[in-house]
Scaffold this active site. Structure first.
Site, mmCIF file in Angstrom:
data_model
loop_
_atom_site.group_PDB
_atom_site.id
_atom_site.type_symbol
_atom_site.label_atom_id
_atom_site.label_comp_id
_atom_site.label_asym_id
_atom_site.label_seq_id
_atom_site.Cartn_x
_atom_site.Cartn_y
_atom_site.Cartn_z
ATOM 1 N N HIS A 216 63.678 41.725 27.490
ATOM 2 C CA HIS A 216 64.188 40.552 27.180
ATOM 3 C C HIS A 216 63.190 39.519 27.002
ATOM 4 C CE1 HIS A 216 67.834 42.621 27.807
ATOM 5 N NE2 HIS A 216 68.419 41.737 27.163
ATOM 6 N N SER A 220 63.329 43.075 21.472
ATOM 7 C CA SER A 220 63.045 44.666 20.949
ATOM 8 C C SER A 220 62.173 44.585 19.632
ATOM 9 C CB SER A 220 64.434 45.263 20.301
ATOM 10 O OG SER A 220 65.203 45.611 21.457
ATOM 11 N N LYS A 244 77.622 49.261 17.934
ATOM 12 C CA LYS A 244 76.692 50.300 17.472
ATOM 13 C C LYS A 244 76.237 51.133 18.757
ATOM 14 C CE LYS A 244 72.744 51.265 14.653
ATOM 15 N NZ LYS A 244 71.855 50.668 13.613
ATOM 16 N N ASP A 245 76.044 50.557 19.881
ATOM 17 C CA ASP A 245 75.954 51.148 21.089
ATOM 18 C C ASP A 245 77.168 51.971 21.390
ATOM 19 O OD1 ASP A 245 73.035 50.598 21.416
ATOM 20 O OD2 ASP A 245 73.508 49.127 23.032
ATOM 21 N N GLU A 288 63.065 73.900 35.088
ATOM 22 C CA GLU A 288 64.095 73.604 34.363
ATOM 23 C C GLU A 288 63.283 73.400 33.033
ATOM 24 O OE1 GLU A 288 67.320 74.255 35.436
ATOM 25 O OE2 GLU A 288 67.833 72.112 35.636
HETATM 26 C C1 HEM Z 1 66.346 55.632 33.032
HETATM 27 C C2 HEM Z 1 65.697 55.700 32.192
HETATM 28 C C3 HEM Z 1 65.650 54.443 31.043
HETATM 29 C C4 HEM Z 1 66.144 53.555 30.696
HETATM 30 C C5 HEM Z 1 67.971 53.257 31.282
HETATM 31 C C6 HEM Z 1 65.702 52.465 29.636
HETATM 32 C C7 HEM Z 1 66.524 51.697 29.060
HETATM 33 C C8 HEM Z 1 66.000 50.932 27.779
HETATM 34 C C9 HEM Z 1 66.874 50.114 27.053
HETATM 35 C C10 HEM Z 1 68.415 49.802 27.298
HETATM 36 C C11 HEM Z 1 66.128 49.856 26.096
HETATM 37 C C12 HEM Z 1 66.548 48.881 24.803
HETATM 38 C C13 HEM Z 1 67.160 49.611 23.928
HETATM 39 C C14 HEM Z 1 66.469 50.360 22.918
HETATM 40 O O1 HEM Z 1 65.149 49.944 22.585
HETATM 41 O O2 HEM Z 1 66.393 51.864 22.880
HETATM 42 C C15 HEM Z 1 64.802 50.107 26.291
HETATM 43 C C16 HEM Z 1 63.648 49.875 25.719
HETATM 44 C C17 HEM Z 1 62.402 50.566 25.730
HETATM 45 N N1 HEM Z 1 62.311 51.472 26.626
HETATM 46 FE FE1 HEM Z 1 63.380 52.254 27.872
HETATM 47 N N2 HEM Z 1 64.557 53.140 29.428
HETATM 48 C C18 HEM Z 1 64.313 54.095 29.999
HETATM 49 C C19 HEM Z 1 63.223 55.058 30.308
HETATM 50 C C20 HEM Z 1 62.008 54.570 29.381
HETATM 51 C C21 HEM Z 1 60.791 55.432 29.435
HETATM 52 C C22 HEM Z 1 60.625 56.654 30.110
HETATM 53 C C23 HEM Z 1 59.827 54.685 28.421
HETATM 54 C C24 HEM Z 1 58.672 55.245 28.293
HETATM 55 C C25 HEM Z 1 57.697 56.086 28.932
HETATM 56 C C26 HEM Z 1 60.659 53.594 27.999
HETATM 57 C C27 HEM Z 1 60.181 52.711 27.191
HETATM 58 C C28 HEM Z 1 60.841 51.620 26.514
HETATM 59 C C29 HEM Z 1 60.252 50.729 25.402
HETATM 60 C C30 HEM Z 1 58.903 50.961 24.843
HETATM 61 C C31 HEM Z 1 61.323 50.067 24.893
HETATM 62 C C32 HEM Z 1 61.098 48.969 23.781
HETATM 63 C C33 HEM Z 1 61.597 49.592 22.678
HETATM 64 C C34 HEM Z 1 61.556 48.807 21.463
HETATM 65 O O3 HEM Z 1 61.722 47.637 21.573
HETATM 66 O O4 HEM Z 1 61.152 49.241 20.411
HETATM 67 N N3 HEM Z 1 61.849 53.484 28.608
HETATM 68 N N4 HEM Z 1 64.685 50.926 27.258
#
Ligand code: HEM
Length: 422
Positions: A216, A220, A244-245, A288
């Site tokens: 935030h 994004s 959309k979600d 796994e």
């Molecule tokens: C429990 C696991 C995770 C949850 C609940 C989570 C949740 C989220 C959510 C809700 C967003 C915003 C929506 C979206 O961009 O899809 C986000 C963005 C992002 N997440 Fe995660 N995430 C998780 C794991 C990860 C992992 C493992 C990585 C990378 C190694 C990661 C990297 C990112 C990045 C770089 C963004 C920004 C994306 C953008 O704005 O283009 N996330 N995450």
């Protein structure tokens, strides 16, 4: 669209808000007060899906724990008891076991989305690094969870993977004793794995909160990878992205339910329906599916590395595998600096786009090799694919960042959107 101010009409909401401004927090985080790029595609659905699966895992896990017994004598029987006697116990267990796989499917797509659109680049480096921390925590959690049913794969998987730490010079044996709580995988190991398997998901929740906070701060990224220029490039998160979600969640639940109700054991291993037996080693121990590429990296080095011209071993094959496997995840922390191209999205990066797809193929090949017995040509294929994995990040990414000539970027998000609509 300008950021809307939160003004509750309901007296109850006003009363709470005055004392605990939680509604305005929600309004600003996932409501009309959160302006979001208007061109996000479906690959941006996977963050919310990951959040959903995390919640499902915690809820089903807590109820399973009410009926599960974490002792070596009773663990296997207690899982059978859940499957046969507990009301809807079979459903709880199948949702939780397949939920683990769903979590990795969703998060791997989420990561590869980030890799394609350059979401790890400034100013989102910490957001990305927190993601890598989540990935490590997920891997540890799932590993310990798989041990709990105390079947043959639970026991032997735990033995193979924990034994890796024994390869670390000087302190390896001490680490092993600490992990096992004994001189081999046994009751004490099962006990501590249960305790940690219950704890770590809540640690993940904590890191996810930091992940969201960092998200935030700058909002994004988007498929064009360019910064938003003004209100014309954004729409309020609610109702546009909540809707959309919600659509994404509906499709995902259909897929999840199909797995749980029609093929609940597809991703499991039949040997895990045999109680753990330390006197009988399964013919082929496999982890796994979501660990398979890493397992291939672990087994990639089949020879000790010695000082040239001598017999003095500096790194045993086993230690080299452990270093490479840990390195394959740790290298992700460095990504924002290994790729220093100013252009984020692969859409405008012709060379990067090609190596991106090569990486996807490489990881699939590693996964395949990880699933097979190390025979014939496969160890060589595993070694080459492992080498390519590291070359991708450590060599190709920096070089391409320097030499690539990106395509011209659009001026703003609204420009191409308006042009497409004309
Ligand atoms: C429990 C696991 C995770 C949850 C609940 C989570 C949740 C989220 C959510 C809700 C967003 C915003 C929506 C979206 O961009 O899809 C986000 C963005 C992002 N997440 Fe995660 N995430 C998780 C794991 C990860 C992992 C493992 C990585 C990378 C190694 C990661 C990297 C990112 C990045 C770089 C963004 C920004 C994306 C953008 O704005 O283009 N996330 N995450």
């Amino acid at each position: 669209m300008s950021e809307s101010k939160f003004q509750p009409k309901s007296k109850i909401v006003q009363w709470i808000e005055y004392r605990l401004p939680i509604f305005s927090l929600m309004h600003a985080a996932v409501g009309p007060g959160y302006p979001t790029p208007k061109n996000l595609n479906y690959w941006w659905n996977f963050g919310s899906l990951a959040g959903l699966v995390l919640v499902v895992q915690i809820i089903t896990g807590i109820v399973l724990a009410m009926h599960y017994t974490p002792t070596a004598d009773l663990a296997f029987a207690s899982v059978e008891h859940i499957m046969r006697d507990v009301n809807y116990g079979w459903l709880l267990r199948y949702v939780h076991a397949n939920g683990g796989s769903m979590f990795f499917i969703v998060v791997y797509i989420h990561i590869f989305r980030g890799l394609y659109y350059g979401s790890y680049k400034a100013p989102r480096e910490l957001l990305w690094m927190l993601g890598v921390v989540i990935l490590l925590l997920m891997m540890a959690t799932a590993f310990m969870g798989y041990v709990l049913p105390w079947g043959q794969m639970s026991f032997w998987g735990a033995t193979v993977i924990t034994s890796m730490f024994g390869a670390i010079p000087f302190i390896g044996d001490a680490i092993l004793a600490f992990l096992w709580g004994d001189f081999a995988v046994g009751n004490a190991t099962l006990n501590r794995f249960f305790s940690l398997h219950y704890l770590l998901p809540f640690v993940i929740v904590g890191v996810v909160i930091l992940h969201m906070w960092a998200l935030h701060q700058h909002g994004s990224n988007n498929p064009l990878g360019i910064d938003t220029k003004g209100p014309q490039d954004k729409v309020p998160f609610h109702p546009y992205y909540t809707a959309k979600d919600a659509f994404g969640v509906t499709v995902f639940i259909m897929f999840f339910a199909a797995m749980v109700f029609y093929e609940p054991n597809l991703l499991g291993h039949p040997d895990n329906y045999i109680p753990a037996d330390r006197l009988s080693t399964p013919g082929h121990i496999v982890p796994e599916w979501y660990y398979l590429p890493f397992y291939a990296i672990l087994r990639a080095i089949t020879f000790d590395i010695s000082i040239p011209g001598t017999n003095i071993v500096i790194i045993t094959a086993k230690l080299a595998g452990v270093i490479l496997m840990l390195g394959s995840i740790l290298v992700l922390f460095l990504l924002p600096w290994l790729d220093f191209s100013k252009v984020r999205s692969a859409t405008f990066r012709p060379l990067y786009k090609q190596i991106y797809w090569l990486l996807v193929i490489d990881v699939i090949v590693l996964g395949y090799v990880g699933a097979q017995k190390p025979e014939g040509i496969l160890p060589t294929v595993g070694l080459i694919a492992t080498a390519y994995y590291f070359i991708h990040f450590l060599v190709l990414m920096p070089i391409i960042s320097k030499v690539e000539k990106p395509k011209p970027l659009p001026e703003s998000i609204s420009n191409p959107v308006i042009k497409a609509a004309e």
